[in-house]
Motif scaffolding. Structure first.
Motif: not given
Length: 90
Positions: A15, A19-20, A23-24
């Motif tokens: 990651t 960074c969205h 997160d997901d």
């Protein structure tokens, strides 16, 4: 690139901060690994001694998930696919 020896978890999520999609992916990996009783760890491609190598390999593709050192997906982690891989099925 070989896995660093410190990465002993079966699932590795690569990651970066802010960074969205990461997160997901983190939520999916945590849920699937908990249900399967598997270990996982997260590696920030922008931090640590291997960051230049990790950025070169994964930079445009994060989040990236690996199981047993084999890349299983990037950008969006498919929870069903991850669960099948952890169960040993393709």
């Amino acid at each position: 690139m070989d896995r660093p020896p410190t990465l002993t978890a079966r699932v590795v999520l690569f990651t970066r901060a802010g960074c969205h999609l990461c997160d997901d992916a983190r939520a999916v990996v945590a849920r699937v690994c908990e249900a399967a009783g598997e270990t996982w760890c997260e590696v920030d491609v922008d931090a640590g001694p291997d960051s230049a190598t990790l950025r070169d390999r994964y930079g445009d593709y994060v989040p990236v998930v690996e199981v047993d050192g084999v890349q299983q997906g990037f950008w969006q982690v498919d929870g069903d696919r991850l669960a099948r891989r952890l169960a040993g099925r393709r």
